[in-house]
Design an enzyme around this catalytic site. Structure first.
Site, PDB file in Angstrom:
ATOM      1  N   ASP A 175      44.594  24.231  42.179  1.00 44.65           N
ATOM      2  CA  ASP A 175      43.770  23.245  42.877  1.00 44.65           C
ATOM      3  C   ASP A 175      44.654  22.174  43.518  1.00 44.65           C
ATOM      4  O   ASP A 175      44.383  21.717  44.630  1.00 44.65           O
ATOM      5  CB  ASP A 175      42.767  22.614  41.898  1.00 44.65           C
ATOM      6  CG  ASP A 175      41.880  23.674  41.258  1.00 44.65           C
ATOM      7  OD1 ASP A 175      41.418  24.561  42.000  1.00 44.65           O
ATOM      8  OD2 ASP A 175      41.681  23.635  40.035  1.00 44.65           O
ATOM      9  N   HIS A 202      38.163  23.202  36.529  1.00 38.74           N
ATOM     10  CA  HIS A 202      38.569  24.231  37.498  1.00 38.74           C
ATOM     11  C   HIS A 202      37.400  25.135  37.876  1.00 38.74           C
ATOM     12  O   HIS A 202      37.409  26.328  37.611  1.00 38.74           O
ATOM     13  CB  HIS A 202      39.743  25.059  36.946  1.00 38.74           C
ATOM     14  CG  HIS A 202      40.107  26.202  37.850  1.00 38.74           C
ATOM     15  ND1 HIS A 202      40.688  26.005  39.085  1.00 38.74           N
ATOM     16  CD2 HIS A 202      39.936  27.534  37.724  1.00 38.74           C
ATOM     17  CE1 HIS A 202      40.857  27.184  39.666  1.00 38.74           C
ATOM     18  NE2 HIS A 202      40.409  28.127  38.861  1.00 38.74           N
TER      19      HIS A 202
END
Ligand code: NAI
Length: 338
Positions: A175, A202
């Site tokens: 990310d 996530h």
């Protein structure tokens, strides 16, 4: 070659056997799920890492081939392959760092939570092995849904009496990697010079980029904030759809996992100032697990850094993220304690 083989103590499927007794100083790293889409390029990258002296590749399929292939790279790490559950304990014994990309990936239309039923059981089994064979190892969990698989790992370790929250880390580096890339594109900067903290978790709305805290300092229009936040949150889905049924992010994920593992190893070595975002046991919010910047050291997570100032958009995002995270954490905990 035959005399080299005789030097081996551990039964090997394949490997650079003649180096086994004289392995260079360094860390012992195992990859569980090493024959998969992430596992293979991750094995390649870890074989290139000079901090790694021994690399164990474990999977339930295809490790002999992957191990033979990787072992021909003329880098320092000794590579050993392990195939199937009966070889899990040998794969894990003595490891300093265990990286887990085992499990099924998403197909178009699936959320990460749709993977829960299969991956939860895989992560449980692998963590039972870790608790038994290398309870002091640092564990990097990649298998999705990370928001639940990290709590699952924690519960397994608690049951085994080996739980050390400093040593269990969910890998959210992809990310950050995506955020740095996309922000670099918008600002016209080299992505290597951009650092975007990404907090929360996530999956979808739990992925919360803090665009107000980008380094180097910069400002965005509200359109840019909306576009970037959405692209970072849906980066995984962008890849899943482009691969059209052939899996999810593997190459960028292997890069991200190798980057994160390297940070963990530099921390273990005692390097100062190693800070990465990771999904860990945390008191930075009221939730038991949360991703934020952590400082890595000899014992794993040595400090969880404060979130810093959030703007109104980010505070609203945080409230949203926490609702979903709380459920995902509970789902993981109940899976083990049901
Ligand atoms: P893949 O299907 O290509 O590879 C998974 C590997 O795990 C296969 O080789 C399979 O044989 C192995 N495996 C299955 N059961 C196992 C067991 N019990 N023990 C050991 N190995 C086992 O999948 P891919 O693309 O490598 O993804 C792996 C996982 O990583 C998925 O859960 C995916 O959702 C997750 N992922 C996580 C990301 C993150 O940012 N944390 C990003 C991308 C994917």
């Amino acid at each position: 070659a035959s005399s080299h083989r005789q030097m081996e103590e551990v039964p090997l499927l394949m490997g650079s056997n003649c180096r086994a007794k004289g392995a260079a100083p360094g860390f012992k790293v195992a990859i569980l799920g090493a024959a998969g889409g992430i596992g293979q390029p991750l094995a390649l990258l870890m074989k290139m890492n000079p901090l790694v002296s021994v690399l164990h590749l474990y999977d339930v399929v295809n490790t002999p081939g992957v191990t033979a292939d990787i072992s021909h790279m003329n880098t320092g790490a000794v590579v050993r392959g392990f195939l199937g559950q009966p070889q899990l304990e040998n794969a894990l014994t003595g490891m300093d760092l265990v990286i887990i990309p085992a499990g099924v990936p998403r197909k178009p239309g699936m959320t990460r939570d749709d993977l829960f039923n299969i991956n939860a059981g895989i992560v449980r089994t692998l963590c039972e092995g870790i608790a038994k064979c290398c309870p002091k190892a640092i564990v990097n969990v990649i298998s999705n849904p990370v928001n639940s698989t990290v709590p699952i790992a924690a519960e397994v370790f608690k049951k085994a009496g080996t739980y050390d929250p400093k040593r269990l880390l969910g890998v959210t580096t992809l990310d950050v990697v995506r955020a740095n890339t996309f922000v670099g594109e918008v600002l016209g900067l080299d992505p290597r010079e951009v650092n975007v903290p990404v907090i929360g978790g996530h999956a979808g709305v739990t992925i919360l980029p803090l665009l107000s805290q980008v380094n180097p300092a910069c400002s965005f229009t509200s359109e840019e904030v909306n576009h970037l936040t959405s692209r970072i949150q849906n980066g995984g889905t962008e890849v899943v759809e482009a691969k059209a049924g052939a899996g999810s992010a593997t190459l960028s994920m292997a890069y991200a996992a190798a980057k994160f593992a390297d940070a963990c190893l530099r921390g273990l070595r005692g390097d100062a100032g190693i800070v990465e975002c990771s999904y860990v046991a945390s008191q930075v919010t009221e939730l038991p697990f949360f991703a934020s910047k952590v400082r890595l050291g000899r014992s794993g997570v040595e400090e969880i850094l404060p979130l810093g100032l959030l703007n109104e958009f980010e505070r609203a995002g945080l409230e949203n993220a926490k609702k979903e995270l709380a459920q995902s954490i509970q789902k993981g905990v109940s899976f083990i304690n049901k």
